[in-house]
Write an enzyme that holds these catalytic residues in place. Structure first.
Site, PDB file in Angstrom:
ATOM      1  N   LYS A 116       1.044  -1.150   0.029  1.00 52.96           N
ATOM      2  CA  LYS A 116       0.105   0.011   0.056  1.00 52.96           C
ATOM      3  C   LYS A 116       0.708   1.340  -0.130  1.00 52.96           C
ATOM      4  CE  LYS A 116      -4.328  -1.792   1.906  1.00 52.96           C
ATOM      5  NZ  LYS A 116      -5.112  -1.698   3.208  1.00 52.96           N
ATOM      6  N   ASP A 146      -9.897   2.975   2.419  1.00 55.09           N
ATOM      7  CA  ASP A 146      -9.810   2.231   3.548  1.00 55.09           C
ATOM      8  C   ASP A 146     -10.524   3.159   4.961  1.00 55.09           C
ATOM      9  OD1 ASP A 146      -8.872   0.081   3.127  1.00 55.09           O
ATOM     10  OD2 ASP A 146      -6.685   0.429   3.495  1.00 55.09           O
TER      11      ASP A 146
HETATM   12  P1  NAP Z   1       0.255  -4.235   8.250  1.00 56.14           P
HETATM   13  O1  NAP Z   1       0.407  -3.162   7.332  1.00 56.14           O
HETATM   14  O2  NAP Z   1       1.046  -5.604   7.677  1.00 56.14           O
HETATM   15  O3  NAP Z   1       0.226  -4.254   9.770  1.00 56.14           O
HETATM   16  C1  NAP Z   1      -0.159  -5.146  10.431  1.00 56.14           C
HETATM   17  C2  NAP Z   1      -0.061  -4.615  11.980  1.00 56.14           C
HETATM   18  O4  NAP Z   1      -0.228  -5.812  12.521  1.00 56.14           O
HETATM   19  C3  NAP Z   1       1.423  -4.235  12.419  1.00 56.14           C
HETATM   20  O5  NAP Z   1       1.016  -3.141  13.457  1.00 56.14           O
HETATM   21  C4  NAP Z   1       1.913  -5.435  13.143  1.00 56.14           C
HETATM   22  O6  NAP Z   1       3.028  -5.070  14.255  1.00 56.14           O
HETATM   23  C5  NAP Z   1       0.589  -5.995  13.462  1.00 56.14           C
HETATM   24  N1  NAP Z   1       0.751  -7.330  13.659  1.00 56.14           N
HETATM   25  C6  NAP Z   1       0.735  -8.317  12.943  1.00 56.14           C
HETATM   26  N2  NAP Z   1       1.137  -9.848  13.339  1.00 56.14           N
HETATM   27  C7  NAP Z   1       0.854  -9.209  14.571  1.00 56.14           C
HETATM   28  C8  NAP Z   1       0.899 -10.455  15.606  1.00 56.14           C
HETATM   29  N3  NAP Z   1       0.946 -11.816  15.650  1.00 56.14           N
HETATM   30  N4  NAP Z   1       0.884  -9.925  16.974  1.00 56.14           N
HETATM   31  C9  NAP Z   1       0.594  -8.498  17.269  1.00 56.14           C
HETATM   32  N5  NAP Z   1       0.855  -7.670  16.121  1.00 56.14           N
HETATM   33  C10 NAP Z   1       0.723  -8.078  15.051  1.00 56.14           C
HETATM   34  O7  NAP Z   1      -1.374  -4.825   7.646  1.00 56.14           O
HETATM   35  P2  NAP Z   1      -2.553  -3.891   7.485  1.00 56.14           P
HETATM   36  O8  NAP Z   1      -2.676  -3.781   5.951  1.00 56.14           O
HETATM   37  O9  NAP Z   1      -2.443  -2.953   8.478  1.00 56.14           O
HETATM   38  O10 NAP Z   1      -3.585  -4.951   8.028  1.00 56.14           O
HETATM   39  C11 NAP Z   1      -3.984  -5.353   9.132  1.00 56.14           C
HETATM   40  C12 NAP Z   1      -5.267  -6.291   9.112  1.00 56.14           C
HETATM   41  O11 NAP Z   1      -6.356  -5.650   8.691  1.00 56.14           O
HETATM   42  C13 NAP Z   1      -5.293  -7.314   8.289  1.00 56.14           C
HETATM   43  O12 NAP Z   1      -5.818  -8.550   8.907  1.00 56.14           O
HETATM   44  C14 NAP Z   1      -6.099  -6.938   7.031  1.00 56.14           C
HETATM   45  O13 NAP Z   1      -6.673  -8.158   6.169  1.00 56.14           O
HETATM   46  C15 NAP Z   1      -7.236  -6.321   7.676  1.00 56.14           C
HETATM   47  N6  NAP Z   1      -7.764  -5.072   6.900  1.00 56.14           N
HETATM   48  C16 NAP Z   1      -8.946  -5.018   6.536  1.00 56.14           C
HETATM   49  C17 NAP Z   1      -9.690  -4.289   5.582  1.00 56.14           C
HETATM   50  C18 NAP Z   1     -11.406  -4.460   5.546  1.00 56.14           C
HETATM   51  O14 NAP Z   1     -11.905  -3.860   4.599  1.00 56.14           O
HETATM   52  N7  NAP Z   1     -12.074  -5.053   6.382  1.00 56.14           N
HETATM   53  C19 NAP Z   1      -8.939  -3.133   5.223  1.00 56.14           C
HETATM   54  C20 NAP Z   1      -7.597  -3.430   5.456  1.00 56.14           C
HETATM   55  C21 NAP Z   1      -6.964  -4.017   6.126  1.00 56.14           C
HETATM   56  P3  NAP Z   1       4.396  -4.714  13.988  1.00 56.14           P
HETATM   57  O15 NAP Z   1       4.416  -3.455  13.605  1.00 56.14           O
HETATM   58  O16 NAP Z   1       5.169  -5.249  15.415  1.00 56.14           O
HETATM   59  O17 NAP Z   1       4.850  -5.701  12.813  1.00 56.14           O
END
Ligand code: NAP
Length: 266
Positions: free
Chosen positions: A64, A97
């Site tokens: 992204k 988003d």
């Molecule tokens: P991202 O940029 O990869 O960020 C992931 C975040 O989660 C980071 O802060 C990471 O912490 C943390 N994290 C990952 N694995 C973890 C674990 N096992 N324990 C604790 N913290 C953890 O991902 P993103 O784009 O923000 O997406 C996050 C989630 O939102 C995903 O599941 C995605 O599918 C969902 N999402 C849904 C929608 C929707 O429309 N419903 C839209 C966007 C995203 P660190 O900084 O320590 O790595």
């Protein structure tokens, strides 16, 4: 035929093709929406080629931010968030988003002092941006403290966990609990939340997630990620000038829940 798609790294969990292809079929639009997985080490070499003939596309983890360097222009809100999740035919990037998240809370009355956002990735950035626009006092906490503190400083929010009884909205913006790790949930003691707290899980596969299930067991109001996904899809269709399809999706959402249930059971 017009081509649309989603670029990302691991996309087996995405429901996006189901939503858009179903709408194309229903409205007789000669278009297709495909999953376009790009391995991390190949991104810089192939992203231009893969997207060159697309009429529009979505961008997801982990591209992204990275995609912004390959676009002609980026909307102001996407620049401020630092992430693009949808691109139009002119290679302009947008962030729907945050708008989808805000829209999904339009009819929800929040009772309490704070929002607590778990995570500091791309989604958390969009959520924090939306909550700021909604004038809500936000705390964020993250596995990697430094990254969380950086986001808090950037958006002028507080880092840490407030008294849970004062949290009006808890948002899981991490992938914790996402398929296949369906038995996991964020380590927040739900018993300390107020009965009026709304629990929002951005994860939508499985449905319900363990977090949503546990919150419901405690009688809390919940919203799952599908709501945001649908709101975002409506906005994405408008970015692609497919307003008729967007209007339809705005009026009729229930078929998505039903289709996804069928996919899950198959
Ligand atoms: P991202 O940029 O990869 O960020 C992931 C975040 O989660 C980071 O802060 C990471 O912490 C943390 N994290 C990952 N694995 C973890 C674990 N096992 N324990 C604790 N913290 C953890 O991902 P993103 O784009 O923000 O997406 C996050 C989630 O939102 C995903 O599941 C995605 O599918 C969902 N999402 C849904 C929608 C929707 O429309 N419903 C839209 C966007 C995203 P660190 O900084 O320590 O790595």
């Amino acid at each position: 035929m017009q081509k649309f798609g989603i670029i990302g790294e691991h996309l087996s969990h995405t429901f996006s093709p189901l939503i858009y292809n179903e709408l194309f079929k229903k409205h007789g639009v000669n278009a297709t929406y495909k999953v376009l997985e790009i391995p991390r080490d190949a991104f810089d070499f192939i992203v231009k080629d893969i997207t060159s003939d697309l009429a529009g596309y979505n961008v997801t983890i982990p591209y992204k931010s990275k995609i912004m360097g390959y676009l002609e222009s980026v909307s102001q809100d996407a620049k401020e968030i630092g992430a693009v999740n949808v691109v139009n035919h002119l290679k302009k990037g947008f962030n729907t988003d945050w708008q989808g998240f805000r829209k999904s809370l339009e009819n929800v009355k929040l009772k309490g002092k704070y929002a607590l956002v778990l995570g500091a990735g791309g989604a958390a950035r969009a959520i924090c941006y939306a909550l700021k626009k909604m004038d809500i006092d936000v705390y964020i906490t993250n596995r990697t403290r430094e990254r969380g503190e950086k986001l808090a400083a950037e958006f002028n929010l507080r880092y840490g966990v407030p008294s849970l009884s004062k949290v009006a909205l808890l948002v899981n913006a991490t992938p914790i609990g996402m398929y296949p790790n369906v038995e996991e949930m964020p380590s927040i003691d739900l018993s300390r939340l107020s009965k009026k707290c709304v629990v929002y899980d951005l994860v939508y596969n499985p449905r319900p997630t363990k977090l949503i299930q546990e919150a419901q067991n405690r009688g809390l109001r919940t919203i799952d990620g599908l709501e945001m996904l649908i709101q975002q899809a409506i906005l994405n269709l408008r970015v692609w000038s497919l307003d008729e399809l967007a209007d339809d999706l705005e009026r009729n959402k229930n078929w998505i829940y039903e289709s996804l249930e069928k996919v899950r059971q198959s």
